[in-house]
Enzyme design. Structure first.
Site, PDB file in Angstrom:
ATOM      1  N   ASP A 106     -51.825 -75.368  45.082  1.00  0.00           N
ATOM      2  CA  ASP A 106     -53.148 -74.877  44.721  1.00  0.00           C
ATOM      3  C   ASP A 106     -54.186 -75.845  45.284  1.00  0.00           C
ATOM      4  OD1 ASP A 106     -54.902 -73.073  43.534  1.00  0.00           O
ATOM      5  OD2 ASP A 106     -54.997 -74.212  41.672  1.00  0.00           O
ATOM      6  N   TYR A 108     -58.549 -76.596  46.154  1.00  0.00           N
ATOM      7  CA  TYR A 108     -59.736 -76.878  45.349  1.00  0.00           C
ATOM      8  C   TYR A 108     -60.898 -76.798  46.327  1.00  0.00           C
ATOM      9  CZ  TYR A 108     -61.933 -79.791  41.577  1.00  0.00           C
ATOM     10  OH  TYR A 108     -62.674 -80.301  40.539  1.00  0.00           O
ATOM     11  N   HIS A 113     -67.342 -74.830  42.965  1.00  0.00           N
ATOM     12  CA  HIS A 113     -66.398 -75.004  41.853  1.00  0.00           C
ATOM     13  C   HIS A 113     -66.113 -76.482  41.605  1.00  0.00           C
ATOM     14  CE1 HIS A 113     -62.914 -74.463  39.245  1.00  0.00           C
ATOM     15  NE2 HIS A 113     -62.174 -75.165  40.088  1.00  0.00           N
ATOM     16  N   ARG A 122     -66.261 -84.870  34.204  1.00  0.00           N
ATOM     17  CA  ARG A 122     -66.633 -86.280  34.388  1.00  0.00           C
ATOM     18  C   ARG A 122     -68.150 -86.402  34.451  1.00  0.00           C
ATOM     19  NH1 ARG A 122     -62.668 -84.739  37.721  1.00  0.00           N
ATOM     20  NH2 ARG A 122     -64.192 -84.312  39.369  1.00  0.00           N
ATOM     21  N   GLU A 179     -58.728 -68.477  36.813  1.00  0.00           N
ATOM     22  CA  GLU A 179     -59.271 -68.977  38.075  1.00  0.00           C
ATOM     23  C   GLU A 179     -59.064 -67.880  39.100  1.00  0.00           C
ATOM     24  OE1 GLU A 179     -57.793 -72.969  38.994  1.00  0.00           O
ATOM     25  OE2 GLU A 179     -59.374 -73.756  37.678  1.00  0.00           O
ATOM     26  N   GLU A 181     -58.831 -66.574  42.654  1.00  0.00           N
ATOM     27  CA  GLU A 181     -58.507 -67.239  43.918  1.00  0.00           C
ATOM     28  C   GLU A 181     -57.919 -66.235  44.909  1.00  0.00           C
ATOM     29  OE1 GLU A 181     -56.129 -70.753  43.346  1.00  0.00           O
ATOM     30  OE2 GLU A 181     -57.120 -71.286  41.463  1.00  0.00           O
ATOM     31  N   ASP A 213     -55.041 -68.027  38.626  1.00  0.00           N
ATOM     32  CA  ASP A 213     -54.348 -69.271  38.261  1.00  0.00           C
ATOM     33  C   ASP A 213     -54.785 -69.661  36.848  1.00  0.00           C
ATOM     34  OD1 ASP A 213     -52.645 -71.432  38.827  1.00  0.00           O
ATOM     35  OD2 ASP A 213     -54.375 -72.710  39.255  1.00  0.00           O
ATOM     36  N   ARG A 217     -57.661 -75.198  29.497  1.00  0.00           N
ATOM     37  CA  ARG A 217     -58.564 -76.324  29.794  1.00  0.00           C
ATOM     38  C   ARG A 217     -58.404 -77.490  28.843  1.00  0.00           C
ATOM     39  NH1 ARG A 217     -59.564 -75.205  34.942  1.00  0.00           N
ATOM     40  NH2 ARG A 217     -60.509 -73.147  35.177  1.00  0.00           N
ATOM     41  N   GLN A 220     -55.205 -79.257  29.848  1.00  0.00           N
ATOM     42  CA  GLN A 220     -55.461 -79.902  31.141  1.00  0.00           C
ATOM     43  C   GLN A 220     -56.314 -81.164  31.002  1.00  0.00           C
ATOM     44  OE1 GLN A 220     -57.545 -77.235  33.811  1.00  0.00           O
ATOM     45  NE2 GLN A 220     -57.724 -78.752  35.457  1.00  0.00           N
ATOM     46  N   TYR A 224     -54.409 -84.622  32.407  1.00  0.00           N
ATOM     47  CA  TYR A 224     -54.474 -84.632  33.865  1.00  0.00           C
ATOM     48  C   TYR A 224     -54.714 -85.994  34.514  1.00  0.00           C
ATOM     49  CZ  TYR A 224     -59.486 -85.042  34.904  1.00  0.00           C
ATOM     50  OH  TYR A 224     -60.763 -85.508  35.073  1.00  0.00           O
ATOM     51  N   LYS A 233     -51.551 -75.729  33.622  1.00  0.00           N
ATOM     52  CA  LYS A 233     -51.498 -74.699  34.663  1.00  0.00           C
ATOM     53  C   LYS A 233     -50.134 -74.027  34.753  1.00  0.00           C
ATOM     54  CE  LYS A 233     -55.436 -75.784  36.956  1.00  0.00           C
ATOM     55  NZ  LYS A 233     -56.418 -74.795  37.460  1.00  0.00           N
ATOM     56  N   THR A 237     -49.041 -68.204  36.765  1.00  0.00           N
ATOM     57  CA  THR A 237     -49.952 -67.928  37.879  1.00  0.00           C
ATOM     58  C   THR A 237     -49.666 -66.490  38.295  1.00  0.00           C
ATOM     59  OG1 THR A 237     -49.793 -70.232  38.606  1.00  0.00           O
ATOM     60  CG2 THR A 237     -50.670 -68.633  40.194  1.00  0.00           C
ATOM     61  N   THR A 324     -60.231 -72.040  42.678  1.00  0.00           N
ATOM     62  CA  THR A 324     -61.246 -71.127  42.164  1.00  0.00           C
ATOM     63  C   THR A 324     -62.352 -70.887  43.185  1.00  0.00           C
ATOM     64  OG1 THR A 324     -60.865 -72.019  39.974  1.00  0.00           O
ATOM     65  CG2 THR A 324     -62.885 -70.751  40.282  1.00  0.00           C
ATOM     66  N   GLU A 338     -66.806 -72.520  34.062  1.00  0.00           N
ATOM     67  CA  GLU A 338     -68.071 -72.639  34.792  1.00  0.00           C
ATOM     68  C   GLU A 338     -69.077 -71.590  34.348  1.00  0.00           C
ATOM     69  OE1 GLU A 338     -67.551 -73.137  39.253  1.00  0.00           O
ATOM     70  OE2 GLU A 338     -65.526 -72.651  38.592  1.00  0.00           O
TER      71      GLU A 338
END
Lengths: 394, 394
Positions: A106, A108, A113, A122, A179, A181, A213, A217, A220, A224, A233, A237, A324, A338
């Site tokens: 996967d 990014y 996104h 963060r 997600e 994709e 996907d 959250r 994760q 992560y 995840k 999928t 995503t 988002e």
């Protein structure tokens, strides 16, 4: 014999001809092609044993010449008379996972996104990491939990920890997300040590699917660091059942957005592999987002080149997804984290304010692309429903 | 007929009987068992077609009763007379990858390793992340590049960026490293949604191998935020050719170190699945480290339970590795980045100060465990040589 009625505006006309694996009641899964709202049994129409198998892998491994030849023969066949027993209504067939997934990666690749997630996960740092514009960031996912559209998703359980809590707790994820994709499937493998350049993309890639996907959250966010997503995840999928051949996407090829700084030479090519694919996300039947693949920063050709630049071989059945797809506008965001800004800005779904997925919710992600002469190429959809957690008592 | 001479102190005696896939000149790969320095062809001795196949997967899927029955029949056979054509000298056979790898997961289960890496990669933060003592941190790796011992490793190329450089550069990794690990192989799959508890470990796990999870530290350091390692690991993961059955490790079972805080209930079990396995790392023939699996914080039973707690199914052929095994002492560290403290403290190898791997270097990682009655159980070794980069001109 029968003649298939193909409406002029069908997104599943002669210019598309996507492949899938289907079965009818009491019959074994085999390869078919979708034409309008019919499924045509290729094991009958082309009479080739490679289509009598329960996955596309053996056909995909044959390479671009065999793909082109089959495509021409299928187009000729479905324009004329087809044996009646080789044609089924879509409504009468069960669709299966079309490929045996080898490795699943996967990426990014959407700047919007990655920027949004960076701000949410963060908040005290720059949203894009220093590496983001130099390489398509990606990671391996779980190949064994790639499932076909229509398979229900059981809400996953796991550890999650709120910032204020002294320790993690166990239970059903409270932040199950989607997600939206696109996924790309390797047909022709590469040898260990051989790099696939961006301009060799079409020599290896068989086609594309829509991917959801699913992401927990809360699981994760806790797990992560430092090695990336795992259980947040790996529960599921989902992919759409129809693999759109790369040949059907010729009219959709566009430049990627300007890449600044210019990527290193191994990520450069002369061919355009941006794709003008429009996605839609429906939440319980209501359209909530329209993610535009055209805005993706990294092309799938760059993703494949990056994956092999260290000498890692690609195998038939490798699936890699874009990450995503989110556009500039809020209503183009391809994940609910988002779209609802971490749950702080609910969206209205059938009159109710909603953030993450509730049990019983159904999500359908669809995609179309321009075809030749103003036609549209349909990907169909990847659809699934959320069922209640079953491990809650542990 | 022939009788196999089994020295009383052989680590490949009747108490071990590891399985592998071998071929002799001009013959197809098939399943054999190692006895002393001989390979016994199980397709001949047990006369079962499941052993005539080029991987252990079909046999592994049969489950613990079939494994126990085969093990008893093999032990009885090799104690007596065996058809001469079913026995080959180890030196005369080629060993193949023993399993078809489904998904590959790498954990990070050594507290000493995670602490050392945290200090090296993130010197300004606490070395252990807040999640580390609550869950076995893991991530998916590339199943398609798991290779058997003896396969050369081509030095990978990729992007790396020194802190002072304004942008990344491309070239051969300058920090190719090893990771000495144990790997565990799933035989009996689980259903989607079904959790494998720690006490159900032996109902699913077929056996164990030695793993060298090659790592390009410069590529890894630049790429790994925020989604974890990708190309820094995906070029190769080597495993030893002989799969030691779980039944041969009964005498090696010990408690893990005390886990404080106590893990959540889904990670608790009544059975001991710490393992008293001693590893050795040889660099160009010189012993440089003795990693002790006995000190690993998380047990493999906890790793498997964690992998499935979100409902993800385990498949026959799933491989999960422990992560680098490092003990308390410097000469027990299982990766050179730790052993040489990021290259700052070279070790002496055959009289030369050395940090990371140079072209032509050969690494052999071996392991043994206690067997019944004071015997030793040998894993054999995972060995490979570093060849020069081939993509350097890009």
């Amino acid at each position: 014999m029968t003649v298939i009625d193909i409406p002029a505006d069908s997104p599943f006309g002669i210019d598309n001809l996507p492949y899938g694996v289907f079965s009818t009641a009491g019959s074994a899964p085999r390869v078919g092609v979708r034409v309008a709202d019919k499924v045509v049994d290729l094991s009958v129409v082309l009479g080739d044993e490679v289509f009598a198998r329960p996955s596309l892998n053996d056909f995909m491994a044959l390479g671009p010449q065999a793909w082109a030849s089959a495509r021409a023969r299928i187009a000729a066949s479905v324009r004329g008379e087809v044996p009646a027993h080789a044609v089924a209504d879509l409504a009468d067939v069960a669709m299966h996972l079309p490929i045996e997934v080898a490795d699943y990666v996967d990426f990014y690749a959407s700047e919007q996104h990655a920027t949004n997630l960076g701000r949410l996960f963060r908040p005290d740092s720059a949203p894009l990491m220093p590496n983001w514009k130099h390489l398509p960031v990606g990671y391996h996912g779980r190949a064994g939990t790639v499932i076909v559209s229509g398979t229900d998703i059981v809400r996953p359980c796991g550890q999650r920890k709120s910032p204020a809590a002294p320790a993690p707790s166990f239970g059903p994820s409270q932040r199950v997300d989607i997600e939206a994709e696109l996924g790309f499937i390797v047909g022709v493998p590469s040898e260990p040590g051989a790099v696939i350049t961006p301009d060799e993309f079409a020599e290896h890639i068989f086609g594309a699917v829509v991917v959801n996907d699913w992401s927990a959250r809360d699981i994760q966010a806790w797990e992560y660091v430092p090695l990336g997503p795992f259980l947040g995840k790996s529960f599921a999928t989902s992919i759409s059942p129809w693999v759109v051949p790369l040949a059907a996407l010729e009219a959709a090829r566009i430049d990627t957005p300007v890449q600044d700084p210019e990527p290193l030479p191994y990520l450069r090519g002369d061919q355009k592999w941006g794709l003008d694919v429009d996605l839609t996300v429906e939440w319980n039947g209501q359209l909530v987002s329209r993610p535009p693949y055209a805005q993706m920063y990294w092309s799938p050709a760059q993703m494949l080149a990056h994956t092999t630049i260290n000498g890692a071989a690609a195998r038939t059945g490798d699936l890699f997804a874009s990450g995503t797809i989110s556009g500039d506008r809020k209503d183009q965001r391809g994940a609910f984290i988002e779209l609802t800004w971490g749950g702080a800005e609910p969206v209205e779904v059938n009159g109710e304010p909603r953030t993450f997925l509730e049990d019983g919710d159904e999500i359908a992600i669809a995609a179309t692309a321009p075809g030749p002469g103003g036609s549209r190429i349909g990907f169909g959809e990847v659809r699934a429903r959320i069922l209640p957690a079953t491990q809650a008592g542990r």
